[in-house]
Motif scaffolding. Structure first.
Motif, PDB file in Angstrom:
ATOM      1  N   PHE A 182      25.686  47.808  29.202  1.00  0.00           N
ATOM      2  CA  PHE A 182      26.655  46.829  29.689  1.00  0.00           C
ATOM      3  C   PHE A 182      27.969  47.060  28.952  1.00  0.00           C
ATOM      4  O   PHE A 182      28.019  46.935  27.725  1.00  0.00           O
ATOM      5  CB  PHE A 182      26.173  45.401  29.416  1.00  0.00           C
ATOM      6  N   ASN A 183      29.018  47.414  29.680  1.00  0.00           N
ATOM      7  CA  ASN A 183      30.363  47.526  29.120  1.00  0.00           C
ATOM      8  C   ASN A 183      31.068  46.232  29.495  1.00  0.00           C
ATOM      9  O   ASN A 183      31.358  45.993  30.666  1.00  0.00           O
ATOM     10  CB  ASN A 183      31.112  48.721  29.719  1.00  0.00           C
ATOM     11  N   MET A 184      31.326  45.406  28.502  1.00  0.00           N
ATOM     12  CA  MET A 184      31.860  44.066  28.766  1.00  0.00           C
ATOM     13  C   MET A 184      33.165  43.868  28.008  1.00  0.00           C
ATOM     14  O   MET A 184      33.309  44.334  26.877  1.00  0.00           O
ATOM     15  CB  MET A 184      30.832  43.014  28.336  1.00  0.00           C
ATOM     16  N   THR A 185      34.091  43.159  28.644  1.00  0.00           N
ATOM     17  CA  THR A 185      35.359  42.823  28.002  1.00  0.00           C
ATOM     18  C   THR A 185      35.495  41.315  27.991  1.00  0.00           C
ATOM     19  O   THR A 185      35.289  40.660  29.016  1.00  0.00           O
ATOM     20  CB  THR A 185      36.542  43.458  28.744  1.00  0.00           C
ATOM     21  N   PHE A 186      35.864  40.793  26.834  1.00  0.00           N
ATOM     22  CA  PHE A 186      36.050  39.355  26.654  1.00  0.00           C
ATOM     23  C   PHE A 186      37.500  39.094  26.281  1.00  0.00           C
ATOM     24  O   PHE A 186      38.099  39.863  25.529  1.00  0.00           O
ATOM     25  CB  PHE A 186      35.121  38.833  25.547  1.00  0.00           C
ATOM     26  N   ASP A 187      38.049  37.998  26.801  1.00  0.00           N
ATOM     27  CA  ASP A 187      39.426  37.661  26.445  1.00  0.00           C
ATOM     28  C   ASP A 187      39.446  36.905  25.119  1.00  0.00           C
ATOM     29  O   ASP A 187      38.415  36.746  24.458  1.00  0.00           O
ATOM     30  CB  ASP A 187      40.114  36.877  27.566  1.00  0.00           C
ATOM     31  N   GLU A 188      40.632  36.438  24.729  1.00  0.00           N
ATOM     32  CA  GLU A 188      40.813  35.780  23.434  1.00  0.00           C
ATOM     33  C   GLU A 188      39.948  34.529  23.282  1.00  0.00           C
ATOM     34  O   GLU A 188      39.537  34.167  22.185  1.00  0.00           O
ATOM     35  CB  GLU A 188      42.286  35.398  23.231  1.00  0.00           C
ATOM     36  N   SER A 189      39.666  33.863  24.410  1.00  0.00           N
ATOM     37  CA  SER A 189      38.875  32.636  24.353  1.00  0.00           C
ATOM     38  C   SER A 189      37.370  32.891  24.429  1.00  0.00           C
ATOM     39  O   SER A 189      36.585  31.949  24.358  1.00  0.00           O
ATOM     40  CB  SER A 189      39.296  31.704  25.497  1.00  0.00           C
ATOM     41  N   GLY A 190      36.962  34.145  24.582  1.00  0.00           N
ATOM     42  CA  GLY A 190      35.546  34.477  24.637  1.00  0.00           C
ATOM     43  C   GLY A 190      34.969  34.528  26.037  1.00  0.00           C
ATOM     44  O   GLY A 190      33.768  34.693  26.214  1.00  0.00           O
ATOM     45  N   LYS A 191      35.829  34.412  27.048  1.00  0.00           N
ATOM     46  CA  LYS A 191      35.377  34.450  28.444  1.00  0.00           C
ATOM     47  C   LYS A 191      35.268  35.898  28.907  1.00  0.00           C
ATOM     48  O   LYS A 191      36.160  36.702  28.652  1.00  0.00           O
ATOM     49  CB  LYS A 191      36.389  33.699  29.316  1.00  0.00           C
ATOM     50  N   GLU A 192      34.182  36.214  29.599  1.00  0.00           N
ATOM     51  CA  GLU A 192      33.983  37.566  30.123  1.00  0.00           C
ATOM     52  C   GLU A 192      34.974  37.805  31.263  1.00  0.00           C
ATOM     53  O   GLU A 192      35.030  37.042  32.221  1.00  0.00           O
ATOM     54  CB  GLU A 192      32.550  37.703  30.641  1.00  0.00           C
ATOM     55  N   ILE A 193      35.773  38.878  31.132  1.00  0.00           N
ATOM     56  CA  ILE A 193      36.774  39.168  32.157  1.00  0.00           C
ATOM     57  C   ILE A 193      36.489  40.481  32.884  1.00  0.00           C
ATOM     58  O   ILE A 193      37.106  40.750  33.913  1.00  0.00           O
ATOM     59  CB  ILE A 193      38.196  39.178  31.576  1.00  0.00           C
ATOM     60  N   ALA A 194      35.579  41.303  32.380  1.00  0.00           N
ATOM     61  CA  ALA A 194      35.228  42.551  33.048  1.00  0.00           C
ATOM     62  C   ALA A 194      33.838  42.979  32.607  1.00  0.00           C
ATOM     63  O   ALA A 194      33.422  42.709  31.474  1.00  0.00           O
ATOM     64  CB  ALA A 194      36.229  43.647  32.724  1.00  0.00           C
ATOM     65  N   ARG A 195      33.143  43.658  33.539  1.00  0.00           N
ATOM     66  CA  ARG A 195      31.806  44.146  33.205  1.00  0.00           C
ATOM     67  C   ARG A 195      31.510  45.398  34.022  1.00  0.00           C
ATOM     68  O   ARG A 195      31.820  45.469  35.208  1.00  0.00           O
ATOM     69  CB  ARG A 195      30.755  43.088  33.537  1.00  0.00           C
TER      70      ARG A 195
END
Length: 177
Positions: free
Chosen positions: A122-135
């Motif tokens: 799983f390649n995951m990106t989280f924003d500053e608030s910890g919300k998943e924005i890409a996977r």
């Protein structure tokens, strides 16, 4: 004109138009990246003395010089932040394991019993608030179930981690079942 001569004539005419366009398009010099100085004096004052041309470069057309590379800013998070977010993402994926097994793994297993386990990255990106924005989900060769992977990719984003304070991309591994 006769009908059988119309097609070759159209091809010839089109080729001539394209050739003329290429010829005249290549005759213009390439635009430079920086605007030229206002006057010859300003140009002479701002440019250092040019070295003497070598015979090989005397007849070569001038080409724009490559720009020096900009200062490279590291977009990689510090390793302790990466490790913390990766651990949080792994925990969040583990919490969703029952959903993944029920919704994706069990239907795949009913269609084909082999392989008994499958590994996904799983390649995951989280924003500053910890919300998943890409996977992105990749399969590991030899332990893959394309139908289960496709199902996993269709599950909407929504995994959250404690706020890291910066955008962080991590790669975590999950083995099903």
């Amino acid at each position: 004109m006769q009908k059988e001569l119309m097609t070759p004539a159209a091809i010839l005419l089109g080729s001539l138009i394209i050739a003329a366009g290429l010829y005249f398009g290549l005759q213009q010099p390439a635009p430079s990246g920086a605007p030229p100085p206002a006057s010859a004096e300003a140009r002479a004052a701002s440019a250092p003395a040019a070295p003497a041309e070598t015979p090989a470069s005397a007849g070569a057309p001038s080409q724009p010089l490559p720009r020096p590379p900009a200062a490279v800013t590291s977009s990689a998070p510090p390793s302790e932040l990466y490790e913390r977010v990766a651990a949080d993402a792994t925990s969040a994926l583990e919490a969703r394991r029952p959903l993944f097994v029920k919704q994706c793994w069990e239907p795949s297993l009913k269609k084909n019993p082999a392989p008994a386990r499958a590994r996904y990255l799983f390649n995951m990106t989280f924003d500053e608030s910890g919300k998943e924005i890409a996977r992105g989900i990749s399969e590991v060769r030899g332990m893959d179930r394309p139908d289960a992977a496709h199902c996993l990719r269709m599950i909407p984003l929504g995994i959250g981690v404690p706020p890291p304070g910066a955008r962080v991309a991590v790669e975590v591994e999950l083995t099903l079942p």
